[in-house]
Design a protein around this motif. Structure first.
Motif, PDB file in Angstrom:
ATOM      1  N   GLU A   1      35.554   5.893 -27.598  1.00 38.86           N
ATOM      2  CA  GLU A   1      35.018   4.541 -27.373  1.00 38.86           C
ATOM      3  C   GLU A   1      35.284   4.122 -25.918  1.00 38.86           C
ATOM      4  O   GLU A   1      34.446   3.511 -25.271  1.00 38.86           O
ATOM      5  CB  GLU A   1      35.678   3.527 -28.315  1.00 38.86           C
ATOM      6  CG  GLU A   1      34.950   3.368 -29.646  1.00 38.86           C
ATOM      7  CD  GLU A   1      35.264   4.498 -30.599  1.00 38.86           C
ATOM      8  OE1 GLU A   1      36.411   5.003 -30.539  1.00 38.86           O
ATOM      9  OE2 GLU A   1      34.374   4.899 -31.367  1.00 38.86           O
TER      10      GLU A   1
ATOM     11  N   GLN B   1      29.608   3.005 -19.429  1.00 38.76           N
ATOM     12  CA  GLN B   1      28.650   1.906 -19.440  1.00 38.76           C
ATOM     13  C   GLN B   1      29.130   0.735 -18.591  1.00 38.76           C
ATOM     14  O   GLN B   1      28.586  -0.364 -18.674  1.00 38.76           O
ATOM     15  CB  GLN B   1      28.418   1.447 -20.883  1.00 38.76           C
ATOM     16  CG  GLN B   1      27.630   2.467 -21.688  1.00 38.76           C
ATOM     17  CD  GLN B   1      27.819   2.294 -23.174  1.00 38.76           C
ATOM     18  OE1 GLN B   1      28.583   1.444 -23.613  1.00 38.76           O
ATOM     19  NE2 GLN B   1      27.131   3.119 -23.944  1.00 38.76           N
TER      20      GLN B   1
ATOM     21  N   ASP C   1      29.004  -4.253 -25.381  1.00 38.44           N
ATOM     22  CA  ASP C   1      27.665  -3.850 -25.817  1.00 38.44           C
ATOM     23  C   ASP C   1      27.213  -4.775 -26.948  1.00 38.44           C
ATOM     24  O   ASP C   1      27.344  -4.451 -28.115  1.00 38.44           O
ATOM     25  CB  ASP C   1      27.725  -2.391 -26.269  1.00 38.44           C
ATOM     26  CG  ASP C   1      26.380  -1.896 -26.747  1.00 38.44           C
ATOM     27  OD1 ASP C   1      25.378  -2.618 -26.547  1.00 38.44           O
ATOM     28  OD2 ASP C   1      26.332  -0.808 -27.329  1.00 38.44           O
TER      29      ASP C   1
ATOM     30  N   ALA D   1      24.156  -5.912 -27.934  1.00 37.64           N
ATOM     31  CA  ALA D   1      23.021  -5.474 -28.763  1.00 37.64           C
ATOM     32  C   ALA D   1      23.487  -4.404 -29.739  1.00 37.64           C
ATOM     33  O   ALA D   1      23.162  -4.441 -30.934  1.00 37.64           O
ATOM     34  CB  ALA D   1      21.909  -4.933 -27.881  1.00 37.64           C
ATOM     35  N   GLY D   2      24.274  -3.448 -29.234  1.00 32.42           N
ATOM     36  CA  GLY D   2      24.772  -2.383 -30.089  1.00 32.42           C
ATOM     37  C   GLY D   2      25.638  -2.925 -31.207  1.00 32.42           C
ATOM     38  O   GLY D   2      25.533  -2.511 -32.354  1.00 32.42           O
TER      39      GLY D   2
ATOM     40  N   PHE E   1      23.417  -4.710 -33.779  1.00 37.84           N
ATOM     41  CA  PHE E   1      22.613  -3.737 -34.528  1.00 37.84           C
ATOM     42  C   PHE E   1      23.481  -3.071 -35.587  1.00 37.84           C
ATOM     43  O   PHE E   1      23.093  -2.951 -36.756  1.00 37.84           O
ATOM     44  CB  PHE E   1      22.048  -2.689 -33.567  1.00 37.84           C
ATOM     45  CG  PHE E   1      21.075  -1.738 -34.197  1.00 37.84           C
ATOM     46  CD1 PHE E   1      19.870  -2.196 -34.703  1.00 37.84           C
ATOM     47  CD2 PHE E   1      21.369  -0.390 -34.305  1.00 37.84           C
ATOM     48  CE1 PHE E   1      18.973  -1.333 -35.290  1.00 37.84           C
ATOM     49  CE2 PHE E   1      20.474   0.489 -34.896  1.00 37.84           C
ATOM     50  CZ  PHE E   1      19.277   0.012 -35.386  1.00 37.84           C
ATOM     51  N   ARG E   2      24.675  -2.678 -35.172  1.00 39.70           N
ATOM     52  CA  ARG E   2      25.597  -2.039 -36.101  1.00 39.70           C
ATOM     53  C   ARG E   2      25.957  -2.973 -37.244  1.00 39.70           C
ATOM     54  O   ARG E   2      26.017  -2.579 -38.412  1.00 39.70           O
ATOM     55  CB  ARG E   2      26.841  -1.648 -35.328  1.00 39.70           C
ATOM     56  CG  ARG E   2      27.688  -0.680 -36.076  1.00 39.70           C
ATOM     57  CD  ARG E   2      28.993  -0.443 -35.376  1.00 39.70           C
ATOM     58  NE  ARG E   2      29.611   0.680 -36.010  1.00 39.70           N
ATOM     59  CZ  ARG E   2      29.884   1.820 -35.401  1.00 39.70           C
ATOM     60  NH1 ARG E   2      29.631   1.977 -34.133  1.00 39.70           N
ATOM     61  NH2 ARG E   2      30.422   2.803 -36.072  1.00 39.70           N
TER      62      ARG E   2
ATOM     63  N   LEU F   1      23.118  -3.151 -39.713  1.00 37.77           N
ATOM     64  CA  LEU F   1      23.056  -1.969 -40.572  1.00 37.77           C
ATOM     65  C   LEU F   1      24.139  -2.036 -41.641  1.00 37.77           C
ATOM     66  O   LEU F   1      23.895  -1.751 -42.819  1.00 37.77           O
ATOM     67  CB  LEU F   1      23.247  -0.700 -39.742  1.00 37.77           C
ATOM     68  CG  LEU F   1      22.192  -0.418 -38.689  1.00 37.77           C
ATOM     69  CD1 LEU F   1      22.511   0.879 -37.979  1.00 37.77           C
ATOM     70  CD2 LEU F   1      20.814  -0.351 -39.307  1.00 37.77           C
ATOM     71  N   LEU F   2      25.350  -2.418 -41.219  1.00 33.30           N
ATOM     72  CA  LEU F   2      26.441  -2.527 -42.187  1.00 33.30           C
ATOM     73  C   LEU F   2      26.092  -3.563 -43.249  1.00 33.30           C
ATOM     74  O   LEU F   2      26.357  -3.369 -44.432  1.00 33.30           O
ATOM     75  CB  LEU F   2      27.729  -2.919 -41.469  1.00 33.30           C
ATOM     76  CG  LEU F   2      28.474  -1.755 -40.834  1.00 33.30           C
ATOM     77  CD1 LEU F   2      29.646  -2.273 -40.009  1.00 33.30           C
ATOM     78  CD2 LEU F   2      28.981  -0.805 -41.921  1.00 33.30           C
ATOM     79  N   ALA F   3      25.456  -4.667 -42.811  1.00 34.57           N
ATOM     80  CA  ALA F   3      25.078  -5.712 -43.765  1.00 34.57           C
ATOM     81  C   ALA F   3      24.108  -5.144 -44.803  1.00 34.57           C
ATOM     82  O   ALA F   3      24.268  -5.376 -46.007  1.00 34.57           O
ATOM     83  CB  ALA F   3      24.452  -6.889 -43.037  1.00 34.57           C
ATOM     84  N   ALA F   4      23.099  -4.376 -44.342  1.00 32.02           N
ATOM     85  CA  ALA F   4      22.126  -3.792 -45.274  1.00 32.02           C
ATOM     86  C   ALA F   4      22.844  -2.915 -46.293  1.00 32.02           C
ATOM     87  O   ALA F   4      22.604  -2.981 -47.507  1.00 32.02           O
ATOM     88  CB  ALA F   4      21.090  -2.979 -44.515  1.00 32.02           C
ATOM     89  N   MET F   5      23.762  -2.095 -45.792  1.00 31.79           N
ATOM     90  CA  MET F   5      24.503  -1.176 -46.668  1.00 31.79           C
ATOM     91  C   MET F   5      25.334  -1.971 -47.681  1.00 31.79           C
ATOM     92  O   MET F   5      25.330  -1.665 -48.872  1.00 31.79           O
ATOM     93  CB  MET F   5      25.422  -0.344 -45.764  1.00 31.79           C
ATOM     94  CG  MET F   5      25.956   0.892 -46.385  1.00 31.79           C
ATOM     95  SD  MET F   5      24.708   2.147 -46.503  1.00 31.79           S
ATOM     96  CE  MET F   5      25.086   2.748 -48.117  1.00 31.79           C
TER      97      MET F   5
END
Lengths: 291, 315
Positions: free
Chosen positions: B13, B20, B25, B27-28, B31-32, B35-39
């Protein structure tokens, strides 16, 4: 050598059986559909609702019901399924992935009557009636959310397969350019696997249209339904209409052409899902050819 | 200071952050999070479903599980049992195992081991894939037209053909394409070197298939077949079409062969019928019946999935 040839023919026979089954499906559907179309009063196909026992066969009612349920289902299943797929394919560590995938597969194995019961007893009062207090207990919205939950693992699994088939070299090239993880996922992996993701979406739609029991339990309207576009009311889809016509203590009851209308609806359902599956199959093949 | 910076740079990390330019980050991160929320929404709903059903049925399971499993369908929920449903589901399982498994594995062996690259083979292959996507209600219509009406003299002339034989045959046809597809995948995973070694020592094709290919593909085939059995046991829609019922069942219907030609019911049908009953007590009885069905279906699924993961790891 005779034995070898015999075994070969035996196996060929079992494989050819699938063609016989397909032919029988098409023939039985076509025969009764023909009777229905030639004998029905055509004005009853465009009337105020679907009431086969009163000779009212408004197909718009069933199409509207199916479209609404499928729409709600995909609003639920597309973000959940795609999100879970991107997470599993791009973010999850191998150990997490090995633990989560079987759970998704178990969700895929839950019988649809169980999701129907859940939609009626939990989704409807706890989610739908809180969104809209005038919603009936039996409503298309709850049925749609239930179907969405049923379709989610299917969408996730096909989408994940598609993203997994993107070569690692593409990801490494992206990282090598200094791209972040999110950029790599959104700008490289998703575009590269887009055909597979589209296929997952279409197969999800096909599955949602064909789902019967969730709607039959949670959307009510077993006797018939007026034409309505309100998702908070009772309603009927093509599949649920077939189940409710065939339900009861005898196989199929009703007057006039009720029996034939069952096959007519079945024929439309068959053609619709076949079309969707063939389109999805084309997209899946495109991914396979690419990598 | 020196040690601290060494542990920091060893973490991927930190390397990434340095590359970078140490910026957060955003946006990253979001986004993560998305995705975790969807899961977690998906898994959360699954947990909720299981909790809802088990807590709903707990009253019945904890007080009268024995009576519930052995009792018969009744007018009152307080005394209703599911023995007739278990019987129907058991026979459906027997039909699927006895008919769909051998036919499906046979077809898969033909397609993977024998079939030439011909138009016919391609046609059969596409056809099977399309059959797998046909909605289950449509299979119900097929079962009704063929097994209930046309073959009534075999499936049960006394009960108008609406028997567990018709139901079992219909569901066997329903899962046949799934059995073929999963078995074919398992056969495709067998390395060609195994076959070539067999042919090299002069074995015929059937000898190679029987003693080398099938044992190697066995666990994969078993996984696919168990998954399709679980699918068949949970199906309700085709059974409604072939005339499953929860009334007019014969009192003495046991596990004898003659009883196969009587009217029948099955677990998913009981759940469907009870779920729609407004009388008090039926919600609890439905939940309890669901728990019983889920134990059977999910147990089969879990065993199949674990089996597959184990053999996948070994290779």
């Amino acid at each position: 050598m005779r034995k070898e040839a015999l075994i070969r023919w035996l196996f060929l026979g079992t494989a050819a059986l699938s063609i016989v089954i397909s032919a029988l499906i098409v023939l039985t559907l076509a025969r009764e559909t023909f009777t229905f179309v030639t004998q029905v009063d055509l004005s009853s196909l465009w009337s105020e609702g679907w009431f086969p026992r009163r000779d009212l066969y408004d197909i718009r009612t069933l199409f509207a019901g199916s479209v609404l349920v499928t729409l709600v289902a995909m609003v639920v299943a597309a973000p959940l399924g795609m999100g879970a797929a991107v997470y599993l394919a791009e973010y999850a560590r191998p150990r997490v992935r090995r633990a989560l995938k079987p759970i998704l597969e178990i969700l895929a194995g839950i019988p649809s009557v169980v999701l129907g019961f859940f939609a009626l007893t939990w989704i409807s009062p706890e989610i739908v009636q809180r969104m809209n207090d005038e919603a009936a207990l039996f409503n298309l919205m709850a049925a749609g959310i239930g179907v969405g939950l049923l379709v989610t693992p299917l969408v996730a699994s096909i989408a994940e397969d598609a993203m997994k088939s993107v070569p690692t070299a593409l990801r490494e090239a992206s990282y090598g350019m200094g791209a972040r993880k999110v950029t790599t996922a959104v700008r490289v992996v998703i575009p590269a696997s887009i055909s597979g993701l589209v296929a997952a979406f279409i197969l999800g739609i096909s599955r949602a249209i064909g789902e019967t029991m969730v709607v039959a339990i949670a959307a009510g309207a077993s006797g018939g339904s007026l034409f309505s576009m309100n998702v908070f009311e009772r309603g009927q889809t093509m599949t649920a209409a077939m189940a409710s016509m065939a339900g009861g203590t005898d196989a199929v009851k009703g007057a006039g052409l009720t029996f034939q209308s069952l096959f007519f609806v079945g024929m439309m359902l068959f053609l619709l899902t076949l079309l969707l599956n063939m389109v999805a199959g084309r997209f899946v093949r495109r991914v396979r050819q690419k990598y | 200071m020196n040690a601290a910076s060494r542990t920091l740079t060893s973490s991927p990390e930190i390397v990434r952050a340095r590359l970078q330019g140490r910026r957060f980050d955003a946006a990253g991160f979001f986004f993560r999070l998305l995705l975790l929320a969807a899961m977690f929404v998906t898994l959360g709903l699954l947990a909720l479903l299981l909790f809802d059903v088990v807590s709903g049925g707990w009253g019945v399971i904890s007080t009268r599980l024995g009576d519930f499993l052995t009792g018969k369908l009744g007018i009152t929920a307080a005394r209703a049992g599911i023995s007739q449903g278990l019987r129907g589901t058991f026979f459906i399982g027997v039909f699927v195992v006895a008919i769909a498994f051998p036919l499906g594995v046979g077809a898969a062996i033909y397609l993977e081991e024998y079939a030439p690259h011909s138009r016919l083979t391609r046609f059969i292959d596409v056809n099977i894939r399309n059959l797998a996507g046909v909605p289950s209600v449509v299979y119900g219509l097929l079962g009704f037209a063929i097994f209930v009406k046309a073959l009534r003299f075999v499936t049960g002339p006394e009960s108008n053909g609406a028997t567990v034989i018709s139901a079992g045959l219909t569901l066997a046809v329903l899962v046949l394409p799934i059995v073929i597809i999963t078995s074919a995948e398992a056969l495709r995973a067998v390395p060609d070197s195994l076959r070539e070694a067999g042919f090299g020592v002069g074995a015929t094709r059937w000898e190679v298939v029987r003693s080398h290919v099938l044992p190697y593909a066995g666990p994969g085939i078993l996984t696919g077949t168990v998954l399709s059995l679980a699918r068949a046991l949970g199906e309700a829609a085709p059974l409604i079409l072939v005339g499953a019922t929860t009334g007019y069942l014969s009192e003495g219907a046991g596990y004898s062969l003659a009883s196969l030609q009587e009217r029948f019911t099955a677990m998913p049908i009981i759940i469907y019928t009870w779920a729609g009953r407004p009388q008090p007590g039926f919600q609890e009885a439905t939940a309890a019946a669901i728990v019983v069905l889920l134990v059977v279906v999910l147990l089969a699924n879990t065993v199949a999935i674990l089996l597959r993961n184990r053999y996948e790891k070994r290779r």
